[in-house]
Design an enzyme around this catalytic site. Sequence first.
Site, PDB file in Angstrom:
ATOM      1  N   ASP A   1      38.646  26.228  35.161  1.00  0.00           N
ATOM      2  CA  ASP A   1      37.380  26.943  35.126  1.00  0.00           C
ATOM      3  C   ASP A   1      36.501  26.489  33.967  1.00  0.00           C
ATOM      4  O   ASP A   1      36.920  25.713  33.103  1.00  0.00           O
ATOM      5  CB  ASP A   1      37.622  28.455  35.042  1.00  0.00           C
ATOM      6  CG  ASP A   1      38.803  28.821  34.156  1.00  0.00           C
ATOM      7  OD1 ASP A   1      39.034  28.120  33.146  1.00  0.00           O
ATOM      8  OD2 ASP A   1      39.492  29.803  34.463  1.00  0.00           O
TER       9      ASP A   1
ATOM     10  N   ASP B   1      44.889  41.974  34.197  1.00  0.00           N
ATOM     11  CA  ASP B   1      44.745  42.667  35.481  1.00  0.00           C
ATOM     12  C   ASP B   1      45.371  41.870  36.619  1.00  0.00           C
ATOM     13  O   ASP B   1      45.157  42.166  37.792  1.00  0.00           O
ATOM     14  CB  ASP B   1      43.279  42.963  35.794  1.00  0.00           C
ATOM     15  CG  ASP B   1      42.414  41.702  35.786  1.00  0.00           C
ATOM     16  OD1 ASP B   1      42.980  40.591  35.677  1.00  0.00           O
ATOM     17  OD2 ASP B   1      41.177  41.833  35.881  1.00  0.00           O
TER      18      ASP B   1
ATOM     19  N   HIS C   1      44.905  38.570  37.191  1.00  0.00           N
ATOM     20  CA  HIS C   1      44.130  37.454  37.729  1.00  0.00           C
ATOM     21  C   HIS C   1      44.683  36.110  37.269  1.00  0.00           C
ATOM     22  O   HIS C   1      45.288  35.999  36.207  1.00  0.00           O
ATOM     23  CB  HIS C   1      42.642  37.578  37.358  1.00  0.00           C
ATOM     24  CG  HIS C   1      42.325  37.328  35.921  1.00  0.00           C
ATOM     25  ND1 HIS C   1      42.058  38.337  35.029  1.00  0.00           N
ATOM     26  CD2 HIS C   1      42.196  36.171  35.219  1.00  0.00           C
ATOM     27  CE1 HIS C   1      41.788  37.815  33.841  1.00  0.00           C
ATOM     28  NE2 HIS C   1      41.871  36.497  33.928  1.00  0.00           N
TER      29      HIS C   1
ATOM     30  N   GLU D   1      39.477  37.290  39.735  1.00  0.00           N
ATOM     31  CA  GLU D   1      39.746  38.659  39.317  1.00  0.00           C
ATOM     32  C   GLU D   1      40.099  39.524  40.525  1.00  0.00           C
ATOM     33  O   GLU D   1      40.017  39.073  41.667  1.00  0.00           O
ATOM     34  CB  GLU D   1      38.540  39.187  38.549  1.00  0.00           C
ATOM     35  CG  GLU D   1      38.292  38.338  37.295  1.00  0.00           C
ATOM     36  CD  GLU D   1      37.243  38.916  36.368  1.00  0.00           C
ATOM     37  OE1 GLU D   1      36.239  39.438  36.856  1.00  0.00           O
ATOM     38  OE2 GLU D   1      37.456  38.831  35.151  1.00  0.00           O
TER      39      GLU D   1
END
Length: 266
Positions: free
Chosen positions: A72, A141, A143, A148
Amino acid sequence: MKVIIRNTAEEASLWAAHYIVSKIKAKAAVTDEPFVLGLPTGSTPLGTYQELRRMYEAGEVSFKNVITFNMDEYVGLPESHPESYHAFMHRNLFDHIDVPRENIHILNGNAPDLEAECEAYEEAILDAGGIDLFLGGIGEDGHIAFNEPFSSLQSRTRVVTLTHDTRVVNSRFFDNDWTKVPAQAMSVGVATVCNSREVLILGFGEKKARAARGGIEGPVTHTNTLSALQLVEYGTVVLDAGAAKDLDPANVAYFKAVEEAEGSAF
């Protein structure tokens, strides 16, 4: 799915680095084709990168026939910015090993056409022959990359909007000011990662325990994109004791028994 558990993040990072090097060498022993390696950013892989650098400096591995694709990059952040993922990767890995610069691929968050940049990235992965091993980390979380919760498990490289929580977590790199964290990023998709021939995901610390439990023991669900690893033929999660603390003890015993039976070399 395999789960490797070590007492500390340092021990887990060393295991991951040595595993990656073993895979690079194994492919080099049977073909001249390059090893295609997917890479993450963030604090989780730093120990692994440090060990990869040490192994290179000690003459234990060469990266001359390795092609890399990063997960990313932030949208709109100059590549020269110290917290851009271009800068991060060069600072923590690329400037210290012999990977050819033309073999390094990182998304351009300042491309004039971001959608075209994402499509070209997917095409570049295919042109390289697909990713042999994608290294990643677990978010708090659940991800992976910037996929996400509620990201499609069929997603490909695209522009994503970062949640407030993610920007808060990443603000530690931006003077602890979440408003300085870009609101968007470009990220490989869940399917991009899971279509790799092998996926290796790291998770360290008690803050990752809930996410690790959900991704490993829970159902396959877009609320925890790590869980998509359950569908990968060769998927491994590497945890330290903190991140593994919420796993069912019976499952932990099973994971350790499997590793012992297979005779881990690291």
